[in-house]
Every structure is written in C-alpha cells, then in structure tokens.
Design an enzyme around this catalytic site. Structure first.
Site, short mmCIF file in Angstrom:
data_model
loop_
_atom_site.label_atom_id
_atom_site.label_comp_id
_atom_site.label_asym_id
_atom_site.label_seq_id
_atom_site.Cartn_x
_atom_site.Cartn_y
_atom_site.Cartn_z
N CYS A 1 -1.05 -2.14 11.08
CA CYS A 1 -1.37 -0.82 11.63
C CYS A 1 -2.11 0.05 10.60
O CYS A 1 -2.25 -0.31 9.43
CB CYS A 1 -0.10 -0.12 12.09
SG CYS A 1 0.98 0.37 10.73
N ALA B 1 -0.17 0.96 7.53
CA ALA B 1 -0.11 -0.17 6.59
C ALA B 1 -1.37 -0.22 5.72
O ALA B 1 -1.30 -0.46 4.51
CB ALA B 1 0.07 -1.48 7.33
N ARG C 1 4.21 -6.22 -0.22
CA ARG C 1 2.92 -6.72 -0.68
C ARG C 1 3.02 -6.84 -2.20
O ARG C 1 3.47 -5.91 -2.87
CB ARG C 1 1.84 -5.72 -0.28
CG ARG C 1 0.41 -6.11 -0.64
CD ARG C 1 -0.48 -5.21 0.18
NE ARG C 1 -1.89 -5.31 -0.11
CZ ARG C 1 -2.52 -4.51 -0.96
NH1 ARG C 1 -1.86 -3.61 -1.66
NH2 ARG C 1 -3.81 -4.61 -1.12
N HIS D 1 -7.60 2.08 5.75
CA HIS D 1 -8.40 1.98 4.52
C HIS D 1 -9.33 3.18 4.42
O HIS D 1 -9.44 3.81 3.39
CB HIS D 1 -9.27 0.72 4.53
CG HIS D 1 -8.52 -0.56 4.66
ND1 HIS D 1 -9.07 -1.68 5.23
CD2 HIS D 1 -7.28 -0.91 4.28
CE1 HIS D 1 -8.19 -2.66 5.21
NE2 HIS D 1 -7.10 -2.22 4.63
#
Ligand code: CFM
Length: 555
Positions: A69, A72, A103, A201
C-alpha cells in the site's frame, strides 16, 4: 526441474510451448473486461521497440496481487530507513506493527548517534478516536516520544482511517515543531491513496525534499569526488558493500537515500557533485527536484551484478573526467574481478542456459537479471509489481504517459532554482563533451530493452499466471517475494526472496555478486526439490523419486 539450454538471441519454444502460447494460456477464461486489462499487462518483449505496457493501474479486485500500500511505500520504503529520526504511525496498531523491522534496511549509526530503527511507534487509535478525531492523541504521542528520546526530528505517517476521518496531521506537526523546537513533519500517505506503494514513494520524496534536503548548509568535509546514492536502501547490507567499494576508489558518499543514513547527512547532501540513481522507480522524483533546485545532475547506475557494478564505477569515473580516478577505478575493478571470475566461471559451467523468472517490486526484476546473466542464466519472464511504463519501456515514454485520476491524487511539487544555492556542477561545454562521448544524463532505458526478444513481460503478476508459468515453462528458479515464495516452492521450484533476501545478502557490488552466485548454486543444486510433487504431477512413478515415504507425506 532442470532443462535444456535456451537460445541466446530470442526466447523460443520452452517445454514445447512458445511465449505467445503461454500468454494465451495465462489469459484464457478471463471475463472480457478483465481480459482487456490483463492483455495490456502481459506482453511478449521486443527489446528494439518495447511495446506499450499497461502499468501503474489498479489491480482488479479478486486478483491475487503481490503489491503493497501507499503507507508501506512511504513509511516503510523511502523514509523509514533514516535511523535517527522517530517514525510515528498515526493509526490503528496493525499498520504500525507491519512497519516493525519487516524490511531489512540495516543501519550502523556513526558512534554517538542513536538508532531508532528497532522501535515501532504508533498512536494506537481506538474506536473513540475514529469517531471523535485523533489529533489530540497524535499531539500527545509526539510529546511523549520527544520526552523519551529527544530526537532531532519526528516524522508522522497517516494510515487509511486517518485520511477517512480527516485528521489534520500537518497542523499538528507544525504546532509540535513550534512547541518542541525540533523538525516535525507529516506524510499524508494513507494506504488507499494510490494503486500501490509507488504512490507512497512519490509522497515520501516530496516530504523529504521539502523538510530535510538542504536544511543544513554547514560545509561537508572537503573531498574531490562527492556523490549521493539515491534509491539504495541497504537491504541485507547492500549499501555497505557499495560504500566500501566506492571508498576504495576514492569516491565519497555524502548520503544514501535511504539506507544507513542519518538526518544530518540528508540535510547536508545538497552539496554533492552528482546524484547516482539505483532504484529509479522509488526516487526519480528526488533526483529531478534536486537538479532543478540545486543544479545537481543525475544518472542511473546499477550495482547489482559484477559486470553492471564495473560499468557503473566506470560511468562515475567518466563523469568526474579525472585520469587518476579513472586509473584507480580500473585497478579496483581488476582486483575485485580477480576474486569474482573463478567463482563465476565455476558456477556458470554448472548452470549455463538455465531459466530464471523474476517478479519483484519496481527495479529488482530488472537489476537481478544481470546477476543471473553473469552466470549464464537466462531470464525468460519478468515483471514488476508496481513500476510505471518508464521503468519498463524507458524514460523516453514519459511525455506519453496518460495521467489518470489515481496519479492525479499525488501532489507534483513545483520546484524553482534556489536563488543562492543553485550551482550547475558542469559547464555546458563539459556536459556537451560528455554527452557527445555517449554519456547519458537523466536517463533510464527500462527493463524491456535489456531483456530477450519474446521474453514474457508481466506487470503485477497474479498467482494464477505465476502458477501457469511454473507449470508450463518450468523455470529453474523464481525470484520473488515472501507472499508467493512458499507457493512456488511447494511446486518444486526454488524461490529466491529478492526483497529482504530472507536471511541472506548482501548481494550488491562484487562481494555481493559472489554471495549471490553461491546462493543460486546452492539452491539449484539441492536435491530437495525432487521430493516435492507439484499438483499437476498426478501419476508420478516411484522410480522418479528416491524417497517414496517422503512423497507419500507430501502427496
Ligand atoms: Fe526500489 Fe527497493 Fe524495488 Fe522499491 Fe520495494 Fe525493496 Fe523492491 Mo521490496 S525501493 S522499487 S518498494 S528497489 S521494498 S528495496 S525489494 S518491492 S524491487
């Protein structure tokens, strides 16, 4: 599941089935609307003229996707790895929990600096806050976190319910900044905001650019070759390998966005000579904005694969146009390759011509093809989870990408040259000379132009399509993520987890390449796969397996 070598030039018939026939089988039986959409996302490649791919569009409900998503992509991927700021997730605890070290963006802080990466902070919203608003709760959480840790900066992330109820996190952050006297900023990165983590991002790039880049003008240590690495996240220690290698060459890294990086490094990194971009998908926005505001040029590199690493080092040396640096880089490459080659040759002899298929994120499905080709393996099929057309077809197509409602949702920052700090790093003549010699700035050719003709390119692959690929083409190895790793392995095919690498890595630079070749060799050489009976093998004869008892156990 070993197989005959496949032709070097073009992907032909594999296991009796052509790429076009396999594509048909993947799409067979879909309802017409779904078929129309998936047809644009499943293509056979033409490297000379990459076909237009349907990318960065919504996944059809009901299709099992590997995507994540927007939250994330923002909190988890781009900004989460900054180790000395506090990251507070504003929302119910589930979202915060999934940001807790899932991560492997590792960090080794400079001595005396804190490392907050092992902490997972959430406002733990309850029903009351959803009904009556969570702003007070957030303000209290920021105060509490500050009192406990006294960090340099605090970053706040909105989750889906926060967007739905309309909490104004930016005002809360602004007031907290005034009250506490440290930098506090927020990200409206609600999970639903885009079609995937890719939107996150972009939101993260905007926020880091607005609130961190250029905040500190204290001069950085003098050094002849100062670069930033953009789009490298130190998964499994990759950035450390790249750093070590660059240091051997005499190149200084001011900041790696965002891996093993501190707030101060980012605040000062606008003083670099150049930005080199590893993961184009997650950070091309930052490269563009830093060029406009500060005059820092950028170009694409790839430190995944020994040959690619050598090429990237040479490109950096060429940019600086310095004979000494170029000689030093050649020495380093020669020394490193002396260690790489014998292992490469030995492993290549065993696995030449074997087939790999890669379905990862927004850049690794491309980059990791180089590691496989280093050892003679061929990528017969690949696709990204959430990349855009430019990552597939190259940046040339950027002007032709249609902006839809989903991408319009994400703010495009308007950036102007900084009146004091804009400084072109190259004279127009020097830049023109480099370009004339074949050097490319601000460019990315995309994955398709570097793949074999007729290779199957599949965007946002579904589990059904992946199963068909395995069943029919029988790849020797799949590179993918945790969401499908065990499905793949239950079909008797080794799956290399290319996001967090499970417990492996690093795989970047020369030492990383050696690690990777050995890991692939170990996986491909293991006998364990022959004990697994895939669902489509119903009448397997005992003679084909050495351990009937084991077969019975898994049947
Ligand atoms: Fe870039 Fe990444 Fe990737 Fe990515 Fe990611 Fe990742 Fe990835 Mo997982 S930033 S696009 S959102 S290289 S977390 S370090 S491995 S999907 S291919």
């Amino acid at each position: 599941m070993s197989s005959k070598p496949i032709p070097a030039e073009s992907i032909g018939t594999i296991e009796g089935v052509t790429p076009e026939q396999l594509r048909e089988k993947m799409l067979e039986g879909l309802p017409s609307k779904t078929l129309r959409k998936r047809s644009k996302q499943v293509l056979t490649n033409d490297p000379d003229s990459p076909p237009e791919i349907g990318a960065n569009s919504r996944t059809i409900p009901g299709i099992m996707t590997q995507r994540g998503c927007t939250y994330a992509g923002c909190r988890g991927v781009v900004i989460g790895p900054i180790y000395d700021i506090l990251h507070i997730t504003h929302g119910p605890i589930g979202c915060g929990y999934y940001s807790w070290q899932t991560r492997r963006n590792l960090a080794r802080p400079v001595p005396g600096q804190p490392n907050y990466l092992q902490y997972c902070m959430s406002t733990d919203m309850q029903e009351d806050h959803i009904v009556f608003g969570g702003e007070k709760r957030l303000a209290e959480a920021i105060r509490e976190a500050y009192a406990l840790f006294k960090p340099k900066a605090i970053s706040v992330y909105s989750t889906c319910p926060v967007g739905l109820i309309g909490d104004d996190i930016h005002t809360v952050c602004r007031l907290a900044k005034e009250e506490l006297g440290i930098n506090v900023f927020g990200f409206s990165c609600e999970g639903y905001k885009g079609v995937s983590q890719s939107a996150g991002h972009h939101i993260a790039n905007n926020g880091v650019f607005k609130h961190m880049i250029g905040q500190d003008n204290t001069p950085v240590e003098e050094a002849p070759f100062k670069i930033n690495i953009l789009g490298e996240y130190n998964i499994g220690g990759d950035a450390w390998e790249i750093d070590t290698l660059l240091r051997k060459c005499g190149i200084s890294v001011l900041a790696t966005l965002s891996g093993n990086v501190s707030y101060d490094e980012i605040a000062k990194c606008h003083q670099a000579d150049v930005n080199v971009v590893m993961c184009h998908r997650s950070i091309n926005y930052m490269a563009e904005m830093m060029e406009v505001k500060f005059g820092i040029p950028w170009f694409k590199v790839n430190f995944i694969g020994a040959e690619s690493t050598a090429k990237s080092l040479r490109k950096i040396a060429k940019f600086f146009d310095n004979k000494e640096l170029e000689a030093r880089v050649e020495e380093v490459i020669a020394a490193e390759m002396a260690a790489v080659r014998p292992i490469q040759t030995e492993i290549k002899a065993k696995h030449q011509g074997k087939k790999a298929a890669l379905f990862v994120g927004g850049s690794r499905a491309h980059h990791y093809q180089d590691l496989f080709s280093d050892i003679g393996m061929v990528t017969v099929s690949a696709g990204y989870e959430f990349a855009h057309r430019d990552d597939y077809e190259g940046r040339d197509v950027l002007p032709t990408i249609k902006v839809d409602a989903d991408s319009r949702n994400i703010e495009e920052l308007h950036v102007d040259p900084d009146p004091e700090r804009f400084r072109p790093r190259l004279s127009p003549e020097a830049k023109a000379k480099l370009i004339a010699s074949g050097f490319t700035f601000s460019d990315y050719r995309g994955m398709m132009s570097e793949m074999k003709k007729r290779a199957l390119v599949i965007d946002d692959i579904s589990h059904y399509e992946l199963e068909k690929l395995i069943e029919i083409w029988k790849p020797d190895i799949i590179g993918s993520g945790i969401k499908d790793k065990y499905i793949v392995e239950k079909m008797g095919v080794p799956c290399k987890q290319l996001h967090s690498y499970d417990y492996g890595g690093p795989y970047a630079a020369f030492t990383g390449a050696i690690n990777f070749y050995k890991e692939v060799d170990r996986m491909l050489s293991s006998k364990v796969w022959s004990y697994v009976v895939p669902p489509w093998v119903k009448d397997r004869k005992p003679a084909q397996t050495q351990e009937p008892a084991l077969e019975a156990a898994v049947a």
